[in-house]
Scaffold this active site. Structure first.
Site, mmCIF file in Angstrom:
data_model
loop_
_atom_site.group_PDB
_atom_site.id
_atom_site.type_symbol
_atom_site.label_atom_id
_atom_site.label_comp_id
_atom_site.label_asym_id
_atom_site.label_seq_id
_atom_site.Cartn_x
_atom_site.Cartn_y
_atom_site.Cartn_z
ATOM 1 N N SER A 52 0.828 -1.205 0.000
ATOM 2 C CA SER A 52 0.000 0.000 0.000
ATOM 3 C C SER A 52 0.863 1.256 0.000
ATOM 4 O O SER A 52 0.377 2.344 -0.321
ATOM 5 C CB SER A 52 -0.919 0.006 1.231
ATOM 6 O OG SER A 52 -0.182 -0.298 2.408
ATOM 7 N N ASP A 90 5.473 -7.162 3.063
ATOM 8 C CA ASP A 90 4.589 -7.534 1.955
ATOM 9 C C ASP A 90 5.446 -7.793 0.704
ATOM 10 O O ASP A 90 6.239 -6.933 0.311
ATOM 11 C CB ASP A 90 3.623 -6.387 1.686
ATOM 12 C CG ASP A 90 2.253 -6.855 1.249
ATOM 13 O OD1 ASP A 90 2.099 -8.051 0.961
ATOM 14 O OD2 ASP A 90 1.345 -6.011 1.195
ATOM 15 N N LYS A 120 4.610 -11.657 3.662
ATOM 16 C CA LYS A 120 3.195 -11.891 3.348
ATOM 17 C C LYS A 120 3.027 -12.089 1.850
ATOM 18 O O LYS A 120 3.603 -11.342 1.050
ATOM 19 C CB LYS A 120 2.320 -10.727 3.813
ATOM 20 C CG LYS A 120 0.819 -10.954 3.544
ATOM 21 C CD LYS A 120 -0.033 -9.857 4.133
ATOM 22 C CE LYS A 120 -0.018 -8.594 3.304
ATOM 23 N NZ LYS A 120 -0.635 -8.782 1.958
ATOM 24 N N GLU A 122 0.012 -12.953 -1.270
ATOM 25 C CA GLU A 122 -1.394 -13.080 -1.651
ATOM 26 C C GLU A 122 -1.609 -14.408 -2.366
ATOM 27 O O GLU A 122 -0.739 -14.868 -3.117
ATOM 28 C CB GLU A 122 -1.804 -11.929 -2.571
ATOM 29 C CG GLU A 122 -1.842 -10.578 -1.869
ATOM 30 C CD GLU A 122 -2.395 -9.473 -2.766
ATOM 31 O OE1 GLU A 122 -2.924 -9.798 -3.847
ATOM 32 O OE2 GLU A 122 -2.296 -8.298 -2.373
ATOM 33 N N GLU A 187 -9.191 -10.154 3.566
ATOM 34 C CA GLU A 187 -9.516 -8.795 3.140
ATOM 35 C C GLU A 187 -10.822 -8.764 2.356
ATOM 36 O O GLU A 187 -11.087 -9.635 1.527
ATOM 37 C CB GLU A 187 -8.403 -8.194 2.269
ATOM 38 C CG GLU A 187 -8.720 -6.773 1.815
ATOM 39 C CD GLU A 187 -7.544 -6.043 1.189
ATOM 40 O OE1 GLU A 187 -7.740 -4.901 0.739
ATOM 41 O OE2 GLU A 187 -6.441 -6.615 1.150
#
Length: 269
Positions: A52, A90, A120, A122, A187
């Site tokens: 982000s 991330d 992390k 996804e 999320e």
């Protein structure tokens, strides 16, 4: 005689014990020394250097342009500011998608160069084999399912997940757990589905737009403290509006400089 200050560093075992004890886990993003230090002193459990940063720090349109070097740079800054919190990096888009070999190499690079506690990724069941390889290398892995910003183009936009195909979400979560992930971010997921997933896992779930039943919550620093002027998602609660405070102070500074009110004698030598 100087006082000895005990540092209570949060570890992956601490996170697991929180789940077992029913203690909710607090997590926020941070991207620099100052913000990390503030959060750490406040007692935050986990700090995520999220991709982000692409939007709230670098002004990108989305998270996709973020590079591995950018993540490493910001992680190093956060590491210097956080003594106690569990630190998670991330992995940016493209750094773990070509092959498991590429992914392992990049994750090792991040851990070695930042001193962080975990990475992390996804993805659900399709990441299970990679998660297993990373944990075998001694790297803690946080999973991320539901709405996945790095996959937003193929997901058809920022759509809430779980209204359909909730069985797959649970299967993805179980696959990540079995592969060795220590926790999973949920999320943009329907509250009832997030609750079911949380109740069926031994590892903690960290929600962002996934309701109150997750084992913990994560939000973006700039959203929580009202620093980012862009779009604010429904799931964000703004605990302060720092942007207005800074703007007001900046206007006062500008006025005083223009009118020679600053610096006064007490600010001069």
């Amino acid at each position: 005689m100087s006082k000895h200050i005990e540092i209570k560093k949060i570890t992956v075992n601490s996170i697991r014990k929180m789940k077992s004890a029913g203690e909710r886990i607090s997590c926020l993003t941070a991207y620099d020394f100052t913000s990390a230090s503030i959060l750490d002193k406040a007692g935050i459990d986990m700090i995520l250097v999220g991709d982000s940063l692409g939007m709230v720090v670098n002004g990108y349109e989305n998270t996709l342009p973020v590079t591995l070097d950018e993540i490493i740079y910001h992680c190093r800054s956060v590491k210097r500011g956080a003594q106690n919190a569990f630190l998670i990096a991330d992995m940016p888009f493209g750094t773990y998608h070509v092959s498991d070999e590429q992914a392992v190499e990049n994750c090792i690079k991040v851990i070695k160069e930042t001193g962080f506690d975990a990475v992390k990724l996804e993805g659900g069941a399709e990441r299970a084999a990679l998660v297993k390889k990373l944990t075998a290398c001694g790297i803690n892995v946080m999973g991320h399912i539901g709405l996945m910003p790095q996959m937003v183009s193929t997901m058809g936009g920022y759509r809430i997940q779980g209204r359909e195909g909730h069985e797959k979400l649970l299967a993805d979560a179980k696959a990540l757990e079995e592969a060795g992930a220590f926790s999973i971010v949920l999320e943009g997921t329907v509250t009832s589905v997030a609750k079911t997933i949380t109740e069926n896992l031994k590892i903690p779930t960290i929600g962002i737009g996934a309701g109150v039943h997750c084992d913990g919550q994560v939000l973006v620093f700039h959203d929580v403290f009202g620093i980012f002027d862009g779009f604010t998602p429904k799931f964000v609660k703004q605990y302060a509006n720092v942007s207005k405070i800074i703007s007001k102070a900046a206007k006062s500074y500008i006025k005083e400089v223009k009118t020679a009110q600053f610096p006064e004698d007490k600010h001069s030598f």
